[in-house]
Design an enzyme around this catalytic site. Structure first.
Site, PDB file in Angstrom:
ATOM      1  N   SER A  74       5.541   3.051   2.178  1.00 49.88           N
ATOM      2  CA  SER A  74       6.264   2.558   2.922  1.00 49.88           C
ATOM      3  C   SER A  74       5.369   2.177   4.077  1.00 49.88           C
ATOM      4  O   SER A  74       4.165   2.384   4.412  1.00 49.88           O
ATOM      5  CB  SER A  74       7.825   2.907   2.745  1.00 49.88           C
ATOM      6  OG  SER A  74       8.502   2.079   4.608  1.00 49.88           O
ATOM      7  N   TYR A 144      12.221  -1.709   8.980  1.00 51.19           N
ATOM      8  CA  TYR A 144      11.297  -0.843   9.084  1.00 51.19           C
ATOM      9  C   TYR A 144      13.114   0.263   8.930  1.00 51.19           C
ATOM     10  O   TYR A 144      13.098   1.455   8.302  1.00 51.19           O
ATOM     11  CB  TYR A 144      10.670  -0.103   9.765  1.00 51.19           C
ATOM     12  CG  TYR A 144       9.714   0.979   9.381  1.00 51.19           C
ATOM     13  CD1 TYR A 144       9.106   1.422   8.270  1.00 51.19           C
ATOM     14  CD2 TYR A 144      10.418   2.248  10.239  1.00 51.19           C
ATOM     15  CE1 TYR A 144       9.087   2.850   7.967  1.00 51.19           C
ATOM     16  CE2 TYR A 144       9.405   3.325  10.200  1.00 51.19           C
ATOM     17  CZ  TYR A 144       8.604   3.472   8.996  1.00 51.19           C
ATOM     18  OH  TYR A 144       8.288   5.004   9.426  1.00 51.19           O
ATOM     19  N   ARG A 185      -1.251   1.696  15.401  1.00 51.03           N
ATOM     20  CA  ARG A 185       0.032   3.170  16.050  1.00 51.03           C
ATOM     21  C   ARG A 185      -1.543   3.621  17.454  1.00 51.03           C
ATOM     22  O   ARG A 185      -2.019   3.632  17.128  1.00 51.03           O
ATOM     23  CB  ARG A 185      -0.222   4.099  15.043  1.00 51.03           C
ATOM     24  CG  ARG A 185       1.163   3.526  13.774  1.00 51.03           C
ATOM     25  CD  ARG A 185       1.455   5.061  13.109  1.00 51.03           C
ATOM     26  NE  ARG A 185       0.620   4.849  12.194  1.00 51.03           N
ATOM     27  CZ  ARG A 185       0.833   5.061  10.860  1.00 51.03           C
ATOM     28  NH1 ARG A 185       1.834   6.405  10.600  1.00 51.03           N
ATOM     29  NH2 ARG A 185      -0.148   4.963   9.621  1.00 51.03           N
TER      30      ARG A 185
HETATM   31  P1  NAD Z   1       0.647   4.205   5.263  1.00 46.24           P
HETATM   32  O1  NAD Z   1       0.324   3.507   5.228  1.00 46.24           O
HETATM   33  O2  NAD Z   1      -0.728   4.824   4.987  1.00 46.24           O
HETATM   34  O3  NAD Z   1       0.272   4.878   3.453  1.00 46.24           O
HETATM   35  C1  NAD Z   1       1.954   4.410   2.879  1.00 46.24           C
HETATM   36  C2  NAD Z   1       1.364   3.404   1.712  1.00 46.24           C
HETATM   37  O4  NAD Z   1       2.807   3.145   0.465  1.00 46.24           O
HETATM   38  C3  NAD Z   1       0.706   3.063   1.590  1.00 46.24           C
HETATM   39  O5  NAD Z   1      -1.202   3.112   0.585  1.00 46.24           O
HETATM   40  C4  NAD Z   1       0.472   1.847   1.224  1.00 46.24           C
HETATM   41  O6  NAD Z   1       0.283   0.922  -0.101  1.00 46.24           O
HETATM   42  C5  NAD Z   1       1.759   2.293  -0.090  1.00 46.24           C
HETATM   43  N1  NAD Z   1       2.881   1.089  -0.233  1.00 46.24           N
HETATM   44  C6  NAD Z   1       3.615   0.664   0.242  1.00 46.24           C
HETATM   45  N2  NAD Z   1       4.402  -0.514  -0.419  1.00 46.24           N
HETATM   46  C7  NAD Z   1       4.409  -0.006  -1.241  1.00 46.24           C
HETATM   47  C8  NAD Z   1       5.036  -0.701  -3.222  1.00 46.24           C
HETATM   48  N3  NAD Z   1       5.389  -1.887  -2.720  1.00 46.24           N
HETATM   49  N4  NAD Z   1       4.352   0.315  -4.046  1.00 46.24           N
HETATM   50  C9  NAD Z   1       3.490   1.176  -3.896  1.00 46.24           C
HETATM   51  N5  NAD Z   1       2.694   1.315  -2.502  1.00 46.24           N
HETATM   52  C10 NAD Z   1       3.393   1.213  -1.529  1.00 46.24           C
HETATM   53  O7  NAD Z   1       1.693   5.066   5.749  1.00 46.24           O
HETATM   54  P2  NAD Z   1       1.587   6.559   6.221  1.00 46.24           P
HETATM   55  O8  NAD Z   1       1.157   7.070   7.995  1.00 46.24           O
HETATM   56  O9  NAD Z   1       1.541   7.669   5.368  1.00 46.24           O
HETATM   57  O10 NAD Z   1       3.521   7.313   5.833  1.00 46.24           O
HETATM   58  C11 NAD Z   1       3.687   7.290   4.299  1.00 46.24           C
HETATM   59  C12 NAD Z   1       5.268   7.775   4.329  1.00 46.24           C
HETATM   60  O11 NAD Z   1       5.543   8.454   5.540  1.00 46.24           O
HETATM   61  C13 NAD Z   1       6.130   6.087   4.892  1.00 46.24           C
HETATM   62  O12 NAD Z   1       6.841   6.266   3.727  1.00 46.24           O
HETATM   63  C14 NAD Z   1       6.255   6.050   6.052  1.00 46.24           C
HETATM   64  O13 NAD Z   1       7.807   6.353   6.335  1.00 46.24           O
HETATM   65  C15 NAD Z   1       6.448   8.010   6.411  1.00 46.24           C
HETATM   66  N6  NAD Z   1       6.195   8.509   7.723  1.00 46.24           N
HETATM   67  C16 NAD Z   1       5.125   8.424   8.536  1.00 46.24           C
HETATM   68  C17 NAD Z   1       5.243   9.007   9.547  1.00 46.24           C
HETATM   69  C18 NAD Z   1       3.839   9.238  10.230  1.00 46.24           C
HETATM   70  O14 NAD Z   1       3.771   9.128  11.388  1.00 46.24           O
HETATM   71  N7  NAD Z   1       2.865   8.687   9.671  1.00 46.24           N
HETATM   72  C19 NAD Z   1       5.860   9.147  10.405  1.00 46.24           C
HETATM   73  C20 NAD Z   1       7.354   8.839   9.936  1.00 46.24           C
HETATM   74  C21 NAD Z   1       7.077   8.177   8.596  1.00 46.24           C
HETATM   75  N1  UDP Z   2       1.074   2.387  21.850  1.00 50.59           N
HETATM   76  C1  UDP Z   2       0.578   2.394  23.512  1.00 50.59           C
HETATM   77  N2  UDP Z   2      -0.610   2.120  22.817  1.00 50.59           N
HETATM   78  C2  UDP Z   2      -1.495   1.428  22.568  1.00 50.59           C
HETATM   79  C3  UDP Z   2      -0.173   1.991  20.785  1.00 50.59           C
HETATM   80  C4  UDP Z   2       1.399   2.403  21.115  1.00 50.59           C
HETATM   81  O1  UDP Z   2       1.078   2.190  24.636  1.00 50.59           O
HETATM   82  O2  UDP Z   2      -2.298   0.566  21.923  1.00 50.59           O
HETATM   83  C5  UDP Z   2       3.079   3.116  22.747  1.00 50.59           C
HETATM   84  C6  UDP Z   2       4.024   2.091  21.840  1.00 50.59           C
HETATM   85  O3  UDP Z   2       4.210   1.146  22.733  1.00 50.59           O
HETATM   86  C7  UDP Z   2       5.247   3.211  21.605  1.00 50.59           C
HETATM   87  C8  UDP Z   2       4.325   4.863  21.552  1.00 50.59           C
HETATM   88  O4  UDP Z   2       2.781   4.349  21.946  1.00 50.59           O
HETATM   89  O5  UDP Z   2       5.645   4.004  22.484  1.00 50.59           O
HETATM   90  C9  UDP Z   2       3.964   4.971  19.797  1.00 50.59           C
HETATM   91  O6  UDP Z   2       3.447   3.699  18.920  1.00 50.59           O
HETATM   92  P1  UDP Z   2       3.213   3.715  17.718  1.00 50.59           P
HETATM   93  O7  UDP Z   2       2.740   2.421  17.300  1.00 50.59           O
HETATM   94  O8  UDP Z   2       1.943   5.218  17.288  1.00 50.59           O
HETATM   95  O9  UDP Z   2       4.347   4.426  16.701  1.00 50.59           O
HETATM   96  P2  UDP Z   2       6.008   4.756  16.764  1.00 50.59           P
HETATM   97  O10 UDP Z   2       6.580   6.438  17.414  1.00 50.59           O
HETATM   98  O11 UDP Z   2       6.319   3.433  17.886  1.00 50.59           O
HETATM   99  O12 UDP Z   2       6.390   4.198  15.597  1.00 50.59           O
END
Ligand code: NAD
Ligand code: UDP
Length: 308
Positions: A74, A144, A185
């Site tokens: 995702s 999302y 992010r």
């Molecule tokens: P990311 O974007 O780096 O990784 C997501 C991966 O999913 C990518 O490689 C993308 O190409 C793949 N993908 C998306 N749609 C697809 C599809 N239809 N078919 C096949 N592959 C697909 O993001 P991430 O930070 O690694 O997040 C991974 C998961 O963890 C996500 O589900 C995200 O919602 C969840 N998550 C991450 C965070 C975080 O802080 N990183 C926080 C909360 C939840």
């Molecule tokens: N944010 C910020 N400056 C940036 C990017 C993000 O101040 O250049 C803030 C954003 O508004 C949020 C927090 O940092 O309040 C975390 O954002 P992020 O996009 O990392 O993920 P979120 O927690 O909102 O999913």
């Protein structure tokens, strides 16, 4: 043990692949590279690792036995899911449906990577799993948040009505090497702005809070949850809460740059607070993160220094 990792070429997914290889799993990594990159997995040279480029909103079939499905595919960064609203909704709905169908067919245990965004702009802080959230379904982030809420609902339906072995992890802000420098992010933004001596863009007045978990701690929690018999949901994140403004100051201090902090408009529905209550993960999985923010940031900064 054979495991599928959807989204395995992404940030978190590629770290799961590393951990699973270490634990002796055979891995099938499925990704359509919409936000991921094969650079994240090119270091993996193993006969036990197969990469398949595939969009999981379309069904996929396997002849072999599959024991575990780590379902992470995702878009995850706000700028990614705002750019890809329909793909985000489709992968949360159809992608999760297809992976649950596969889990049912194979008798596999499926872990859904859900998110703290199911709590929306929370009115309760810290957030326990029992909190139902405060989400704006028609706001820009709704694509999302609601995709993940639907994914949780269909996961529980497959669990309750088809007896599929499932678990739900609610992941809070996670950071570390292999985040995309341009994924928007806050962690990659601030680090890359500071490394280049550019202004640091704090959105709003910077009093909004987040709690940042280093990726190795998170994947350890995901693995423990998968290997347990818990259904969840279970929050996984670091409970140390910090304002975005203080976070900018920490990055400036560690990098030792003279970047200025500038204030830009706060995106609509940006959560004002976010902090996990991790008692459940602690009790059930004996899990808690132990990498302090400064240490994790140093490793992440090194990564970005080396790729730029
Ligand atoms: P990311 O974007 O780096 O990784 C997501 C991966 O999913 C990518 O490689 C993308 O190409 C793949 N993908 C998306 N749609 C697809 C599809 N239809 N078919 C096949 N592959 C697909 O993001 P991430 O930070 O690694 O997040 C991974 C998961 O963890 C996500 O589900 C995200 O919602 C969840 N998550 C991450 C965070 C975080 O802080 N990183 C926080 C909360 C939840
Ligand atoms: N944010 C910020 N400056 C940036 C990017 C993000 O101040 O250049 C803030 C954003 O508004 C949020 C927090 O940092 O309040 C975390 O954002 P992020 O996009 O990392 O993920 P979120 O927690 O909102 O999913």
């Amino acid at each position: 043990m054979k495991s599928i990792v959807t989204g395995g070429a992404g940030f978190v997914g590629s770290h799961i692949c590393d951990l699973l290889l270490e634990k002796g799993h055979e891995i099938i990594c499925i990704d359509n590279l919409v936000t991921g990159t094969t650079r994240n997995i090119e270091h993996i040279r193993s006969e036990h690792f197969t990469y398949i480029e595939h969009d999981i909103t379309k069904p996929i079939y396997f002849g072999d036995k599959i024991e575990y499905i780590f379902h992470l595919a995702s878009p995850a960064s706000p700028i990614d899911y705002l750019d890809l609203p329909i793909q985000t909704l489709k992968v949360g709905a159809l992608g999760t449906y297809n992976m649950l169908g596969l889990a049912k067919e194979k008798g596999a245990r499926l872990l859904l990577a859900s998110t703290s965004e199911v709590y929306g702009d929370p009115l309760v802080n810290p957030q326990p799993e029992t909190y139902w959230g405060n989400v704006n379904p028609i706001g820009p982030r709704g694509v999302y948040d609601e995709a993940k809420r639907y994914a949780e609902a269909i996961t529980m339906a497959y669990h309750r009505y088809h007896g599929v072995d499932t678990c739900i992890a609610r992941i809070f802000n996670t950071y570390g090497p292999r985040m995309r420098a341009d994924d928007g992010r806050v962690v990659p933004n601030f680090i890359n702005q500071a490394l280049k001596g550019k202004d640091m863009t704090v959105y709003g007045d910077g009093t909004q809070t987040r709690s940042f978990c280093y990726v190795s701690n998170l994947v350890d929690g995901l693995y423990r949850l998968m290997m347990s018999t818990e259904v969840g949901p279970v929050n996984l994140g670091n409970p140390k809460e910090i304002s975005v403004l203080d976070f900018a100051r920490i990055v400036i201090k560690i990098i030792g740059c003279d970047s200025k902090i500038v204030f830009e408009e706060l995106p609509l529905d940006d959560p004002k607070v976010r902090r996990p209550n991790i008692e459940r993960a602690n009790d059930l999985l004996k899990w808690q993160p132990d990498i302090p923010l400064e240490n994790g940031l140093i490793k992440t900064i090194e990564y970005f220094e080396n790729i730029t």
